[in-house]
Design a protein around this motif. Sequence first.
Motif, PDB file in Angstrom:
ATOM      1  N   ILE A 111     -23.801  -3.614  18.389  1.00 45.07           N
ATOM      2  CA  ILE A 111     -25.020  -3.607  17.512  1.00 45.07           C
ATOM      3  C   ILE A 111     -25.120  -3.652  16.064  1.00 45.07           C
ATOM      4  O   ILE A 111     -25.790  -4.475  15.699  1.00 45.07           O
ATOM      5  CB  ILE A 111     -25.903  -2.150  18.241  1.00 45.07           C
ATOM      6  CG1 ILE A 111     -26.251  -2.181  19.395  1.00 45.07           C
ATOM      7  CG2 ILE A 111     -27.070  -1.804  16.895  1.00 45.07           C
ATOM      8  CD1 ILE A 111     -26.600  -0.661  19.872  1.00 45.07           C
ATOM      9  N   ASP A 114     -23.728  -7.461  15.571  1.00 49.09           N
ATOM     10  CA  ASP A 114     -24.940  -8.457  15.697  1.00 49.09           C
ATOM     11  C   ASP A 114     -26.006  -8.133  14.401  1.00 49.09           C
ATOM     12  O   ASP A 114     -26.556  -9.291  14.106  1.00 49.09           O
ATOM     13  CB  ASP A 114     -25.689  -8.192  17.125  1.00 49.09           C
ATOM     14  CG  ASP A 114     -25.110  -8.795  18.199  1.00 49.09           C
ATOM     15  OD1 ASP A 114     -24.221  -9.335  18.090  1.00 49.09           O
ATOM     16  OD2 ASP A 114     -25.451  -8.472  19.441  1.00 49.09           O
ATOM     17  N   HIS A 115     -26.135  -7.004  14.114  1.00 47.86           N
ATOM     18  CA  HIS A 115     -27.288  -6.741  13.163  1.00 47.86           C
ATOM     19  C   HIS A 115     -26.634  -7.438  11.736  1.00 47.86           C
ATOM     20  O   HIS A 115     -27.661  -8.202  11.231  1.00 47.86           O
ATOM     21  CB  HIS A 115     -27.452  -5.283  12.737  1.00 47.86           C
ATOM     22  CG  HIS A 115     -28.257  -4.915  11.577  1.00 47.86           C
ATOM     23  ND1 HIS A 115     -29.657  -5.035  12.046  1.00 47.86           N
ATOM     24  CD2 HIS A 115     -28.153  -4.777  10.541  1.00 47.86           C
ATOM     25  CE1 HIS A 115     -30.459  -4.927  10.873  1.00 47.86           C
ATOM     26  NE2 HIS A 115     -29.451  -4.516   9.981  1.00 47.86           N
ATOM     27  N   HIS A 124     -28.820 -10.532  15.164  1.00 48.12           N
ATOM     28  CA  HIS A 124     -29.800 -10.070  16.085  1.00 48.12           C
ATOM     29  C   HIS A 124     -29.836  -8.657  15.471  1.00 48.12           C
ATOM     30  O   HIS A 124     -29.059  -7.793  15.625  1.00 48.12           O
ATOM     31  CB  HIS A 124     -29.411  -9.885  17.683  1.00 48.12           C
ATOM     32  CG  HIS A 124     -29.153 -11.101  18.253  1.00 48.12           C
ATOM     33  ND1 HIS A 124     -29.981 -11.886  18.712  1.00 48.12           N
ATOM     34  CD2 HIS A 124     -27.856 -11.623  18.371  1.00 48.12           C
ATOM     35  CE1 HIS A 124     -29.502 -12.906  19.075  1.00 48.12           C
ATOM     36  NE2 HIS A 124     -28.264 -13.113  18.981  1.00 48.12           N
ATOM     37  N   ALA A 125     -31.048  -8.452  15.049  1.00 51.44           N
ATOM     38  CA  ALA A 125     -31.613  -7.226  14.293  1.00 51.44           C
ATOM     39  C   ALA A 125     -31.321  -5.919  15.272  1.00 51.44           C
ATOM     40  O   ALA A 125     -31.528  -6.061  16.517  1.00 51.44           O
ATOM     41  CB  ALA A 125     -33.010  -7.210  13.703  1.00 51.44           C
ATOM     42  N   ALA A 126     -30.919  -4.953  14.513  1.00 50.37           N
ATOM     43  CA  ALA A 126     -30.661  -3.607  15.145  1.00 50.37           C
ATOM     44  C   ALA A 126     -32.156  -2.839  15.392  1.00 50.37           C
ATOM     45  O   ALA A 126     -32.504  -1.946  14.542  1.00 50.37           O
ATOM     46  CB  ALA A 126     -29.640  -2.756  14.500  1.00 50.37           C
ATOM     47  N   SER A 127     -32.809  -3.473  16.394  1.00 47.25           N
ATOM     48  CA  SER A 127     -34.292  -2.936  16.568  1.00 47.25           C
ATOM     49  C   SER A 127     -34.028  -1.290  17.108  1.00 47.25           C
ATOM     50  O   SER A 127     -33.156  -1.114  17.566  1.00 47.25           O
ATOM     51  CB  SER A 127     -34.900  -3.629  17.791  1.00 47.25           C
ATOM     52  OG  SER A 127     -34.208  -3.689  18.817  1.00 47.25           O
ATOM     53  N   ARG A 130     -32.696  -1.437  20.442  1.00 46.97           N
ATOM     54  CA  ARG A 130     -31.323  -1.450  20.443  1.00 46.97           C
ATOM     55  C   ARG A 130     -30.645  -0.322  20.324  1.00 46.97           C
ATOM     56  O   ARG A 130     -29.761   0.100  20.964  1.00 46.97           O
ATOM     57  CB  ARG A 130     -30.927  -2.491  19.764  1.00 46.97           C
ATOM     58  CG  ARG A 130     -30.963  -3.937  20.550  1.00 46.97           C
ATOM     59  CD  ARG A 130     -30.574  -5.025  19.568  1.00 46.97           C
ATOM     60  NE  ARG A 130     -30.048  -6.181  20.220  1.00 46.97           N
ATOM     61  CZ  ARG A 130     -28.918  -6.893  20.213  1.00 46.97           C
ATOM     62  NH1 ARG A 130     -28.319  -6.576  19.034  1.00 46.97           N
ATOM     63  NH2 ARG A 130     -28.719  -7.758  21.042  1.00 46.97           N
TER      64      ARG A 130
END
Length: 147
Positions: A111, A114-115, A124-127, A130
């Motif tokens: 996570i 990716d962030h 890939h933002a740590a939404s 997630r």
Amino acid sequence: MWYLYGLALLAGIANAVQGGTNATLAKALGQPFAAGLVVALGTGSTLLLTGLALGRFQWPGLVQAAQVPAWAWFGGCLGALVIVSQFFAAQAIGAAPFLGLLVTAGVATSIVLDHFGWIGFAVHAASPWRIVGGLLMVVGVTLVALF
């Protein structure tokens, strides 16, 4: 592309089984680091033979090798850490807690990677979802380890 999910599932199964096989090898030989070399030789041989059989094995040239970021050469060292942890931790704490910790730590780290798009991963933002998923994995592995 669906076959890649199948490959990932098979790798997950192999990862669960590998902890036991590697720990048993280390215990039976009485030499964990010698067992590690046996595992590494098995890994290298399998990769070589598979690459040759598929016609996809080719040594990189010096120019290609020089273009690789320095940090990218240390994946084997990280793999050795996984193998050593299998030797000393897997059978002692059990397959489920061991693999649960391994996977959960990997997801939490992923996570973050990716962030920030670190070490070659796309951003890939740590939404919140997630993060909640990662936290649920922590709860799940805690339950597996305790009960």
